[in-house]
Design a protein around this motif. Structure first.
Motif, PDB file in Angstrom:
ATOM      1  N   VAL A  73       0.842  -1.201   0.000  1.00  0.00           N
ATOM      2  CA  VAL A  73       0.000   0.000   0.000  1.00  0.00           C
ATOM      3  C   VAL A  73       0.873   1.246   0.000  1.00  0.00           C
ATOM      4  O   VAL A  73       0.627   2.195  -0.761  1.00  0.00           O
ATOM      5  N   GLU A  74       1.908   1.270   0.824  1.00  0.00           N
ATOM      6  CA  GLU A  74       2.803   2.429   0.861  1.00  0.00           C
ATOM      7  C   GLU A  74       3.501   2.621  -0.486  1.00  0.00           C
ATOM      8  O   GLU A  74       3.614   3.746  -0.982  1.00  0.00           O
ATOM      9  N   HIS A  75       3.958   1.548  -1.090  1.00  0.00           N
ATOM     10  CA  HIS A  75       4.607   1.629  -2.398  1.00  0.00           C
ATOM     11  C   HIS A  75       3.625   2.134  -3.461  1.00  0.00           C
ATOM     12  O   HIS A  75       3.972   2.996  -4.275  1.00  0.00           O
ATOM     13  N   GLN A  76       2.405   1.621  -3.435  1.00  0.00           N
ATOM     14  CA  GLN A  76       1.403   2.049  -4.414  1.00  0.00           C
ATOM     15  C   GLN A  76       1.042   3.517  -4.229  1.00  0.00           C
ATOM     16  O   GLN A  76       0.865   4.245  -5.213  1.00  0.00           O
ATOM     17  N   LYS A  77       0.936   3.981  -2.989  1.00  0.00           N
ATOM     18  CA  LYS A  77       0.661   5.394  -2.742  1.00  0.00           C
ATOM     19  C   LYS A  77       1.789   6.263  -3.298  1.00  0.00           C
ATOM     20  O   LYS A  77       1.550   7.314  -3.896  1.00  0.00           O
ATOM     21  N   MET A  78       3.032   5.831  -3.082  1.00  0.00           N
ATOM     22  CA  MET A  78       4.177   6.573  -3.589  1.00  0.00           C
ATOM     23  C   MET A  78       4.134   6.629  -5.117  1.00  0.00           C
ATOM     24  O   MET A  78       4.327   7.692  -5.719  1.00  0.00           O
ATOM     25  N   MET A  79       3.866   5.503  -5.751  1.00  0.00           N
ATOM     26  CA  MET A  79       3.810   5.448  -7.212  1.00  0.00           C
ATOM     27  C   MET A  79       2.673   6.309  -7.752  1.00  0.00           C
ATOM     28  O   MET A  79       2.849   7.019  -8.753  1.00  0.00           O
ATOM     29  N   GLY A  81       1.384   8.913  -6.319  1.00  0.00           N
ATOM     30  CA  GLY A  81       1.810  10.297  -6.126  1.00  0.00           C
ATOM     31  C   GLY A  81       2.742  10.746  -7.240  1.00  0.00           C
ATOM     32  O   GLY A  81       2.639  11.872  -7.744  1.00  0.00           O
ATOM     33  N   GLU A  82       3.634   9.870  -7.643  1.00  0.00           N
ATOM     34  CA  GLU A  82       4.552  10.178  -8.743  1.00  0.00           C
ATOM     35  C   GLU A  82       3.787  10.327 -10.056  1.00  0.00           C
ATOM     36  O   GLU A  82       4.072  11.225 -10.851  1.00  0.00           O
ATOM     37  N   VAL A  83       2.799   9.464 -10.284  1.00  0.00           N
ATOM     38  CA  VAL A  83       1.970   9.578 -11.486  1.00  0.00           C
ATOM     39  C   VAL A  83       1.236  10.915 -11.480  1.00  0.00           C
ATOM     40  O   VAL A  83       1.202  11.619 -12.503  1.00  0.00           O
ATOM     41  N   ASP A  84       0.653  11.278 -10.348  1.00  0.00           N
ATOM     42  CA  ASP A  84      -0.040  12.571 -10.239  1.00  0.00           C
ATOM     43  C   ASP A  84       0.914  13.731 -10.549  1.00  0.00           C
ATOM     44  O   ASP A  84       0.542  14.676 -11.253  1.00  0.00           O
ATOM     45  N   ARG A  85       2.128  13.656 -10.027  1.00  0.00           N
ATOM     46  CA  ARG A  85       3.114  14.710 -10.273  1.00  0.00           C
ATOM     47  C   ARG A  85       3.439  14.815 -11.759  1.00  0.00           C
ATOM     48  O   ARG A  85       3.470  15.905 -12.335  1.00  0.00           O
ATOM     49  N   ILE A  86       3.643  13.672 -12.404  1.00  0.00           N
ATOM     50  CA  ILE A  86       3.987  13.667 -13.830  1.00  0.00           C
ATOM     51  C   ILE A  86       2.832  14.190 -14.663  1.00  0.00           C
ATOM     52  O   ILE A  86       3.023  15.000 -15.581  1.00  0.00           O
ATOM     53  N   VAL A  87       1.618  13.763 -14.340  1.00  0.00           N
ATOM     54  CA  VAL A  87       0.447  14.254 -15.084  1.00  0.00           C
ATOM     55  C   VAL A  87       0.291  15.759 -14.909  1.00  0.00           C
ATOM     56  O   VAL A  87       0.050  16.482 -15.887  1.00  0.00           O
ATOM     57  N   ALA A  88       0.461  16.242 -13.688  1.00  0.00           N
ATOM     58  CA  ALA A  88       0.362  17.692 -13.446  1.00  0.00           C
ATOM     59  C   ALA A  88       1.424  18.440 -14.226  1.00  0.00           C
ATOM     60  O   ALA A  88       1.141  19.497 -14.826  1.00  0.00           O
TER      61      ALA A  88
END
Length: 93
Positions: A73-79, A81-88
């Motif tokens: 779950v922690e790894h998926q949340k981190m990933m 978050g990274e996807v959200d950052r890249i999309v933004a």
């Protein structure tokens, strides 16, 4: 419940060892990761070619996999978050 209808050889191996092959462990744990209220998960195996052991179930409880689920779950949340950052970044004007 997750159902698997695998080759006869794999079905027999799982039946004899009562151990899920490594390639399916993620699927078992993901059920617990996406549903925090889930307490038990049943992995059902079926192979119609095998008459005497054509169907069996391996049951998992959250306690069996909790530490791995928390790490997932922690790894998926981190990933995510990274996807959200890249999309933004890609959609910024």
């Amino acid at each position: 419940v997750e159902a698997k209808c695998l080759s006869a050889a794999t079905h027999i191996e799982i039946y004899l060892t009562k151990a899920v092959p490594k390639e399916y462990e993620f699927q078992v744990k993901q059920h617990f990761a996406v549903n925090p209220d889930l307490r038990k998960m049943h992995l059902v195996f079926y192979n119609p070619l095998l008459k005497s052991a054509d169907f069996f179930i391996i049951e998992y409880s959250r306690a069996d996999v909790q530490a791995d689920v928390e790490a997932m779950v922690e790894h998926q949340k981190m990933m995510l978050g990274e996807v959200d950052r890249i999309v933004a970044e890609m959609t910024a004007l």
